[in-house]
Design a protein around this motif. Structure first.
Motif, PDB file in Angstrom:
ATOM      1  N   ARG A 101       0.807  -1.224   0.000  1.00  9.31           N
ATOM      2  CA  ARG A 101       0.000   0.000   0.000  1.00  9.31           C
ATOM      3  C   ARG A 101       0.841   1.276   0.000  1.00  9.31           C
ATOM      4  NH1 ARG A 101      -3.588  -1.266   4.025  1.00  9.31           N
ATOM      5  NH2 ARG A 101      -4.848  -2.370   2.520  1.00  9.31           N
ATOM      6  N   SER A 102       1.904   1.281   0.790  1.00  8.83           N
ATOM      7  CA  SER A 102       2.675   2.530   0.907  1.00  8.83           C
ATOM      8  C   SER A 102       3.812   2.620  -0.114  1.00  8.83           C
ATOM      9  CB  SER A 102       3.238   2.655   2.321  1.00  8.83           C
ATOM     10  OG  SER A 102       4.117   1.583   2.565  1.00  8.83           O
ATOM     11  N   LYS A 124       1.593   3.532  -6.405  1.00 13.46           N
ATOM     12  CA  LYS A 124       0.680   4.647  -6.638  1.00 13.46           C
ATOM     13  C   LYS A 124      -0.736   4.241  -6.261  1.00 13.46           C
ATOM     14  CE  LYS A 124      -0.581   7.997 -10.162  1.00 13.46           C
ATOM     15  NZ  LYS A 124      -0.301   8.520 -11.502  1.00 13.46           N
ATOM     16  N   HIS A 125      -1.087   3.012  -6.569  1.00 14.05           N
ATOM     17  CA  HIS A 125      -2.404   2.504  -6.195  1.00 14.05           C
ATOM     18  C   HIS A 125      -2.362   0.987  -6.289  1.00 14.05           C
ATOM     19  CE1 HIS A 125      -6.532   3.195  -5.182  1.00 14.05           C
ATOM     20  NE2 HIS A 125      -7.018   2.582  -6.245  1.00 14.05           N
ATOM     21  N   ASN A 126      -3.250   0.317  -5.564  1.00 16.38           N
ATOM     22  CA  ASN A 126      -3.310  -1.131  -5.735  1.00 16.38           C
ATOM     23  C   ASN A 126      -4.731  -1.650  -5.627  1.00 16.38           C
ATOM     24  OD1 ASN A 126      -3.746  -1.206  -2.959  1.00 16.38           O
ATOM     25  ND2 ASN A 126      -1.720  -1.997  -2.471  1.00 16.38           N
TER      26      ASN A 126
END
Lengths: 555, 158
Positions: free
Chosen positions: A120-121, A124-126
């Motif tokens: 997650r960190s 950019k997106h998941n």
């Protein structure tokens, strides 16, 4: 349509022509489909991390998103460093991971990890695709997100029963992302203000980063620099965006920047940052970074603006579009006094080294000399050899420098060079490595050999983890804690065992012939060059010090 | 300084984890976080109370807005708005003390929502200070349990 087929169709719809991937239990149905697709070249690395870095290297040289696939559990966790690396350097990538069946998620099933939680960190997106009907839409969104705005990796976790489901949904033509609208154009009032500041400045410096390369506006940067007579300093990520050989180039700035770049930034009255993010390796002690300067910051990512350094004129948007608005308003100016001062610094504090013995800097200068008229891409690992490459090889074109900037990932270079060679088959691709870094993903020699990728590997071998050793020498009383690699394996034998011809070079006078031999060889080639063991990278700004206070390498 | 920041986000799994992860990864201090559905069931609203100097708060707003699932971010610091906390509190309350407790509850416009043989559960909504004051008045009776929603807020007018 069957999920696996729809998956392959989705990739083709995004013009994917290469996929780096490693099979595993959760991916068997998908690979069964992928192997029959003749339009997608499939590359099997020997470790998933190698696949991720190869996709990253491919993206850096082509500008297209790199695609990597790994299985659930350990396959997925092996991608983590590669995803984080792409995220730190804003590289477009789509990483697919297999996942256990949706009804087993959360059960600590065999080869299950919470990959969306883990990544997650660092992306950019998941997405975790739970409803098979959403898969085509999510793949479309992922490619859109990875390649627009500030680019970056996007991760899609695909449970095995999602890929085997019969899916009614079609690949959508457009994406629906109400929360994602990157700002592209600069605010006209702010642009006018920036132009006025540039026109009034006596000692301006243009500080450019990797954003110039992602935005594809290197020509405009050159136009702006030449029109306003603005000296230019690239970050390490910005190398190649402005020719190192140009008279306005100050070369790289920062911790291992040139003295004249660091002096120019310290004495400037206006700093124009474009597509750069004021990283700590660039600014050094932040209070003394460009202390007399007003700052204009052009960046597509609003979170990068005023994050580390307060900015006088922020311009959030695409660098290329903003430069297009800005250039007509910038007046042509001679700035004779400022350029004369910079020339004086260049004369007084040139990049130099002691030429006795076999020096790594000499290898890079010779390599530049031998390749400057050819289409060449230089990849590196991380450490001293990386900084020598950045300083002593002259980059003149974008997307010819492939190096791990933000994350500083040892082991990046060899797999990245595979991706670079696949992306640019007509280029001469080098991986400049250290003897430490090369061992972190050395298994990829097999991938290079199997795909007959003509990558030339140059190990600047000093039998040390050289960059850490340099810090130990300078700041820890020469106590070399766990940095001596005197028992390195025989790299020539290793290379030959993988079927790649190799040569060891021990004398300065043999360097030229060895480089010529490697370049002339049709396939991959490895050179183990035994350089001066305790050579240091200079200039150097000690950590936390002002960039004007460099040590070493000064006249 | 403490700010109340409200984010309208896509009502999707994992959004709360993204927001919470963002705060912990960047070292921002959350005082409270309240989440719930909005008038549009595809969106939820998160109200975050966060402390820090102006530079930190600017980063918080920007980082929140940068999340792909975030649709809108508002900082209520300079906007006239209604702020509320909701609290459930259970106190020791034998029958002979009920009347006096009720008086306090009425002053605070609370409601008794459960009555036990020796306990009383009260619901109080309002601004933080009011709830804090109420809690202080309940202390002498003996607080058995207490739960607060954290701040929610909405701008006044249009």
């Amino acid at each position: 349509m069957k999920g696996t087929k729809l998956f392959v169709e989705s990739l083709l719809n995004e013009n994917v022509d290469v996929v780096f991937g490693y099979p595993g239990g959760a991916l068997i149905p998908l690979f069964d489909e992928l192997v029959d697709c003749k339009k997608i070249r499939f590359i099997l690395p020997r470790h998933e991390q190698g696949g991720a870095h190869a996709a990253d290297g491919y993206a850096r040289v082509t500008g297209k998103p790199g695609v990597v696939i790994a299985t659930s559990g350990p396959g997925a966790t092996n991608l983590v460093t590669g995803i984080a690396n792409a995220y730190m350097d804003s590289i477009p990538m789509v990483a697919f991971t297999g996942q256990v069946k949706t009804n087993l998620i959360g059960n600590d099933a065999f080869q299950e990890v919470d990959l969306t939680g883990i990544t997650r960190s660092i992306c950019k997106h998941n997405y975790l695709v739970k409803n098979p009907e959403e898969m085509p839409e999510i793949i479309k969104e992922a490619f859109h997100l990875a390649t627009t705005g500030r680019p970056g990796p996007v991760v899609i976790d695909l449970p095995v029963n999602v890929t085997t489901a019969d899916i009614k949904a079609k690949i959508p033509k457009t994406v629906n992302l109400p929360g994602y609208k990157p700002n592209m154009e600069g605010n006209p009032k702010q642009v006018a203000k920036a132009a006025e500041m540039i026109n009034e400045a006596e000692r301006p410096v243009l500080y450019i980063g990797g954003g110039i390369i992602s935005s594809g506006c290197c020509d405009q940067i050159k136009t702006l620099a030449e029109k306003g007579n603005l000296p230019v300093t690239p970050t390490m990520m910005g190398l190649g965006a402005f020719p190192d050989t140009h008279k306005l180039s100050l070369n790289m700035l920062g911790m291992h920047g040139t003295a004249y770049a660091n002096y120019a930034v310290t004495h400037c009255d206006l700093l124009i940052a474009v597509g750069a993010r004021f990283d700590d390796r660039v600014t050094g002690k932040i209070e003394e970074f460009a202390p007399d300067a007003k700052i204009i910051h052009i960046d597509i990512d609003p979170t990068s603006v005023s994050k580390n350094v307060p900015v006088d004129v922020p311009l959030v948007g695409d660098a290329g579009r903003i430069l297009k608005q800005l250039i007509p308003q910038v007046k042509s100016q001679p700035r004779k006094a400022w350029l004369a001062q910079i020339d004086q610094w260049k004369k007084d504090f040139p990049l130099k080294y002691d030429e006795k013995g076999l020096k790594p800097q000499f290898v890079l200068e010779t390599l530049y000399d031998q390749t400057k008229s050819k289409k060449t891409i230089i990849c590196t690992e991380v450490g001293q050899h990386q900084m020598w490459s950045a300083l002593f090889y002259k980059f003149t074109k974008p997307r010819t420098w492939v190096s791990s900037g933000g994350l500083g990932t040892m082991g990046f270079g060899l797999p990245a060079s595979m991706g670079a060679q696949i992306g640019k088959p007509d280029h001469l691709v080098f991986n400049i490595a250290g003897d430490g870094s090369i061992q972190m993903n050395i298994q990829e020699l097999a991938t290079i050999k199997n795909n007959n990728l003509p990558v030339k590997i140059i190990i600047l071998n000093n039998h040390y983890l050289g960059m850490v050793r340099q810090w130990q020498q300078l700041f820890f009383n020469g106590k070399y804690a766990h940095t001596d690699l005197c028992d390195n394996p025989d790299f020539v034998k290793i290379s030959e065992a993988y079927g790649i011809p190799a040569m060891c070079v021990e004398k300065k006078e043999d360097v030229l012939a060895a480089l010529k031999k490697a370049i002339a060889h049709k396939g991959p080639f490895l050179l183990d060059i035994r350089v001066d063991r305790e050579e240091n990278v200079f200039p150097m700004v000690p950590a936390g010090e002002a960039i004007s206070r460099m040590i070493g390498g000064m006249a | 300084m403490r700010h109340i920041i409200s984010a309208t986000v896509q009502n999707k799994p994992g959004v709360l984890a993204r927001v919470a992860g963002l705060f912990s990864a960047r070292g921002f201090n959350i005082e409270s976080l309240a989440v719930g559905e909005t008038e549009d069931p595809t969106r939820s609203r998160m109200t975050v109370v966060v402390g820090g100097d102006e530079a930190i708060l600017e980063q918080v707003r920007k980082q929140l807005a940068k999340l792909i699932d975030t649709i809108k971010v508002q900082d209520f610091q300079t906007t006239p708005c209604v702020k509320r906390d909701l609290m459930l509190i259970k106190i020791k309350c034998p029958p002979q003390k009920r009347a006096e407790t009720m008086e306090i509850i009425n002053v605070f416009r609370g409601r008794v929502v459960d009555l036990g043989e020796k306990t009383m559960m009260i619901e109080v909504a309002g601004e933080e200070d009011k709830i804090d004051a109420f809690v202080n008045l309940m202390r002498p009776y003996g607080i058995l349990e207490m739960v607060r929603t954290g701040r929610i807020a909405m701008a006044r007018g249009e």
